[in-house]
Design a protein around this motif. Sequence first.
Motif, PDB file in Angstrom:
ATOM      1  N   GLY A  98       4.992  -3.714  -7.265  1.00 49.88           N
ATOM      2  CA  GLY A  98       4.763  -3.687  -5.830  1.00 49.88           C
ATOM      3  C   GLY A  98       5.734  -2.815  -5.064  1.00 49.88           C
ATOM      4  N   VAL A  99       6.970  -2.688  -5.568  1.00 51.04           N
ATOM      5  CA  VAL A  99       7.990  -1.899  -4.860  1.00 51.04           C
ATOM      6  C   VAL A  99       7.543  -0.449  -4.659  1.00 51.04           C
ATOM      7  N   PRO A 100       7.083   0.272  -5.712  1.00 58.09           N
ATOM      8  CA  PRO A 100       6.672   1.659  -5.474  1.00 58.09           C
ATOM      9  C   PRO A 100       5.450   1.768  -4.560  1.00 58.09           C
ATOM     10  N   GLN A 101       4.562   0.786  -4.621  1.00 58.85           N
ATOM     11  CA  GLN A 101       3.391   0.817  -3.743  1.00 58.85           C
ATOM     12  C   GLN A 101       3.805   0.606  -2.287  1.00 58.85           C
ATOM     13  N   ALA A 102       4.716  -0.327  -2.062  1.00 56.68           N
ATOM     14  CA  ALA A 102       5.214  -0.575  -0.714  1.00 56.68           C
ATOM     15  C   ALA A 102       5.966   0.647  -0.188  1.00 56.68           C
ATOM     16  N   LYS A 103       6.757   1.267  -1.063  1.00 52.65           N
ATOM     17  CA  LYS A 103       7.494   2.470  -0.667  1.00 52.65           C
ATOM     18  C   LYS A 103       6.527   3.567  -0.247  1.00 52.65           C
ATOM     19  N   LYS A 104       5.480   3.761  -1.030  1.00 52.55           N
ATOM     20  CA  LYS A 104       4.481   4.793  -0.717  1.00 52.55           C
ATOM     21  C   LYS A 104       3.839   4.514   0.644  1.00 52.55           C
ATOM     22  N   GLU A 105       3.461   3.265   0.879  1.00 51.35           N
ATOM     23  CA  GLU A 105       2.828   2.912   2.153  1.00 51.35           C
ATOM     24  C   GLU A 105       3.782   3.108   3.327  1.00 51.35           C
TER      25      GLU A 105
ATOM     26  N   MET B  54       2.398  -6.488   4.044  1.00 56.09           N
ATOM     27  CA  MET B  54       2.977  -5.813   2.905  1.00 56.09           C
ATOM     28  C   MET B  54       3.671  -6.821   1.999  1.00 56.09           C
ATOM     29  N   LYS B  55       4.300  -7.784   2.624  1.00 55.36           N
ATOM     30  CA  LYS B  55       5.022  -8.807   1.876  1.00 55.36           C
ATOM     31  C   LYS B  55       4.085  -9.536   0.914  1.00 55.36           C
ATOM     32  N   ASP B  56       2.946  -9.973   1.419  1.00 60.10           N
ATOM     33  CA  ASP B  56       1.998 -10.701   0.586  1.00 60.10           C
ATOM     34  C   ASP B  56       1.196  -9.770  -0.321  1.00 60.10           C
ATOM     35  N   LEU B  57       0.831  -8.611   0.207  1.00 55.29           N
ATOM     36  CA  LEU B  57       0.006  -7.676  -0.546  1.00 55.29           C
ATOM     37  C   LEU B  57       0.705  -7.161  -1.799  1.00 55.29           C
ATOM     38  N   TYR B  58       1.962  -6.758  -1.659  1.00 50.06           N
ATOM     39  CA  TYR B  58       2.700  -6.162  -2.784  1.00 50.06           C
ATOM     40  C   TYR B  58       3.746  -7.100  -3.389  1.00 50.06           C
ATOM     41  N   LYS B  59       3.873  -8.300  -2.833  1.00 50.07           N
ATOM     42  CA  LYS B  59       4.866  -9.281  -3.308  1.00 50.07           C
ATOM     43  C   LYS B  59       6.289  -8.706  -3.254  1.00 50.07           C
ATOM     44  N   VAL B  60       6.617  -8.166  -2.086  1.00 52.67           N
ATOM     45  CA  VAL B  60       7.934  -7.580  -1.882  1.00 52.67           C
ATOM     46  C   VAL B  60       8.513  -8.079  -0.559  1.00 52.67           C
ATOM     47  N   SER B  61       9.815  -7.911  -0.415  1.00 57.85           N
ATOM     48  CA  SER B  61      10.446  -8.130   0.887  1.00 57.85           C
ATOM     49  C   SER B  61      11.023  -6.786   1.320  1.00 57.85           C
ATOM     50  N   VAL B  62      10.873  -6.501   2.592  1.00 56.20           N
ATOM     51  CA  VAL B  62      11.339  -5.230   3.144  1.00 56.20           C
ATOM     52  C   VAL B  62      12.397  -5.535   4.187  1.00 56.20           C
ATOM     53  N   ARG B  63      13.571  -4.930   4.019  1.00 56.81           N
ATOM     54  CA  ARG B  63      14.661  -5.120   4.983  1.00 56.81           C
ATOM     55  C   ARG B  63      14.873  -3.807   5.727  1.00 56.81           C
ATOM     56  N   ILE B  64      14.610  -3.851   7.019  1.00 57.94           N
ATOM     57  CA  ILE B  64      14.826  -2.690   7.888  1.00 57.94           C
ATOM     58  C   ILE B  64      16.057  -2.998   8.718  1.00 57.94           C
TER      59      ILE B  64
END
Length: 95
Positions: A29-36, A1-11
């Motif tokens: 990329g943020v809304p796409q990552a959120k959707k996924e 997801m990081k590379d695909l949408y160019k985002v960082s996700v903090r869990i």
Amino acid sequence: MKDLYKVSVRIPPDNEKSNPIRIEGDPQGVPQAKKELLELASRMENEHAADLIVEQKFHRTIIGQKAERVWEIREQFPEVIISFPDPAHKSWDSL
């Protein structure tokens, strides 16, 4: 997801009492990552896990000849994972 949408996700770690997941990065990329992530969470809500501990003396009965019973279960319930400890061990605890 990081590379695909160019985002960082903090869990947040499990020991934190916080639920929010933070997504930062590319504005598209943020809304796409959120959707996924939401789709993934929805699929995971339907998943369940349970460990069933069975005494070794019953393993042969459950497995059947040439693993026929295990294959029947796997065909009927393909999402179920069945595993047995090494026959040399009495239980998973001794591994």
